[in-house]
Design a protein around this motif. Sequence first.
Motif, PDB file in Angstrom:
ATOM      1  N   LEU A  13      -1.989  -6.703  -2.585  1.00  0.00           N
ATOM      2  CA  LEU A  13      -2.829  -5.719  -3.252  1.00  0.00           C
ATOM      3  C   LEU A  13      -3.223  -6.214  -4.633  1.00  0.00           C
ATOM      4  O   LEU A  13      -2.603  -7.122  -5.178  1.00  0.00           O
ATOM      5  N   PRO A  14      -4.259  -5.604  -5.241  1.00  0.00           N
ATOM      6  CA  PRO A  14      -4.640  -6.000  -6.595  1.00  0.00           C
ATOM      7  C   PRO A  14      -3.486  -5.800  -7.567  1.00  0.00           C
ATOM      8  O   PRO A  14      -2.640  -4.922  -7.384  1.00  0.00           O
ATOM      9  N   ALA A  36       6.152   1.306   1.057  1.00  0.00           N
ATOM     10  CA  ALA A  36       6.903   0.041   1.049  1.00  0.00           C
ATOM     11  C   ALA A  36       8.218   0.290   0.317  1.00  0.00           C
ATOM     12  O   ALA A  36       8.265   1.042  -0.653  1.00  0.00           O
ATOM     13  N   TYR A  37       9.273  -0.334   0.793  1.00  0.00           N
ATOM     14  CA  TYR A  37      10.580  -0.133   0.170  1.00  0.00           C
ATOM     15  C   TYR A  37      11.405  -1.409   0.316  1.00  0.00           C
ATOM     16  O   TYR A  37      11.154  -2.230   1.216  1.00  0.00           O
ATOM     17  N   VAL A  67      -3.874   2.020   0.840  1.00  0.00           N
ATOM     18  CA  VAL A  67      -3.055   1.567  -0.283  1.00  0.00           C
ATOM     19  C   VAL A  67      -1.609   1.487   0.179  1.00  0.00           C
ATOM     20  O   VAL A  67      -1.160   2.291   0.989  1.00  0.00           O
ATOM     21  N   VAL A  68      -0.899   0.487  -0.315  1.00  0.00           N
ATOM     22  CA  VAL A  68       0.533   0.342  -0.064  1.00  0.00           C
ATOM     23  C   VAL A  68       1.256   0.849  -1.302  1.00  0.00           C
ATOM     24  O   VAL A  68       0.997   0.377  -2.411  1.00  0.00           O
ATOM     25  N   PRO A  87       0.543  -1.956  -7.124  1.00  0.00           N
ATOM     26  CA  PRO A  87       0.434  -1.121  -8.321  1.00  0.00           C
ATOM     27  C   PRO A  87       0.531   0.370  -8.020  1.00  0.00           C
ATOM     28  O   PRO A  87       0.466   1.188  -8.929  1.00  0.00           O
ATOM     29  N   TYR A  88       0.685   0.730  -6.740  1.00  0.00           N
ATOM     30  CA  TYR A  88       0.635   2.135  -6.341  1.00  0.00           C
ATOM     31  C   TYR A  88       2.034   2.723  -6.193  1.00  0.00           C
ATOM     32  O   TYR A  88       2.948   2.079  -5.676  1.00  0.00           O
ATOM     33  N   ASP A  89       2.181   3.975  -6.606  1.00  0.00           N
ATOM     34  CA  ASP A  89       3.496   4.603  -6.587  1.00  0.00           C
ATOM     35  C   ASP A  89       3.476   5.874  -5.743  1.00  0.00           C
ATOM     36  O   ASP A  89       2.534   6.124  -4.982  1.00  0.00           O
TER      37      ASP A  89
END
Length: 354
Positions: A13-14, A36-37, A67-68, A87-89
């Motif tokens: 991802l970016p 993702a973990y 998005v991941v 960068p995603y939460d």
Amino acid sequence: MPPGSPSTDLLLLPTPRRASAAHRRASAAHRVAVLAYPGMSVFETGIVTEVFGLPRPEFGVEWYDLVVCAEQPGPVPVVGGASLHTPYDLADLAGARTVIVPGVPDVTGDPSPELVTALRRAHRRGARIMSICSGAFALAGAGLLDGRRATTHWRYAELLARRYPRIEVDPDVLYLDDGDLLTSAGSAAGLDLCVHVVRRDHGAAVANAVARRLVIPPHRDGGQAQFVEAPVPVDPDDDRIAASIDWALARLAEPLTVAQLAGNAHMSSRTYLRHFARATGTSPIRWLIDQRVRASLPLLEETDAPVERVARSVGFDTPVTYRHHFGRIMLTSPSAYRRAFRLGVAGGGADRPA
């Protein structure tokens, strides 16, 4: 990943902390978020990426924005010593229209309070929540599956039912669609579920095209019971079963009997029934009915043919029989299915039968 083990950065991802403005605008259509973990296998994330993440401009429909997400943005160590950066939460996860939780690394543990909050928030917003394999334990831990039907890998089905007795666990199916909550069996069954979701959102023609790209059948017959501790068959009769299946698929509109299928495979009916069940996990007649219903879906979506004509064209003697089997398999009526997909209602908004 053990401390001090080598790490290979796998950039999927970016790298900016937040998505760009263009990405945020694109996500307004239909954002899919997959969790993702640490310690995860990337296979199930790869399934989701392949189905929902690759652009599909040739299909002529607005595709998904994938998005991941991770509980903490940044590097996420995965199986094999690699590291996935995102960068995603969980805020991004909770805001998606479709949320997918792949198999958890520990089915005896509980999801974190932060993940529970994000899943519940997404569900309250009306998001579609999906799990692949043991990811059902995360949904169960968030209380989302209480009073609902669900499935997971056959190895974990008994544990899921024991830990969460309010869930109606079905260990035999490849996946279960319970409207806003969808669960699938072992990892590869995630492919079946994802293609099913594409069918719900965009119809049979697009789903079939995706399946062809993946080189998988648009729908697999039978449940996961056929995979429980079963060795891979090395019986040459399986080739004859496969040939008879191809022969039948080319003749769905014709009246077909077990005797005809067996004759095409050069077997007695009794022998054919035994080999067919071993190869597919179901009976020839049940398989035929299912294939005929599936073959009718593009006709309902893409033509104005009356239901009676659709029924005849896929091999049902009467529209009454067709409606009965259609309702049992698709959990709606042919007319409601046609209204939903002809009107472009996302999410399979057909009415369930009374």
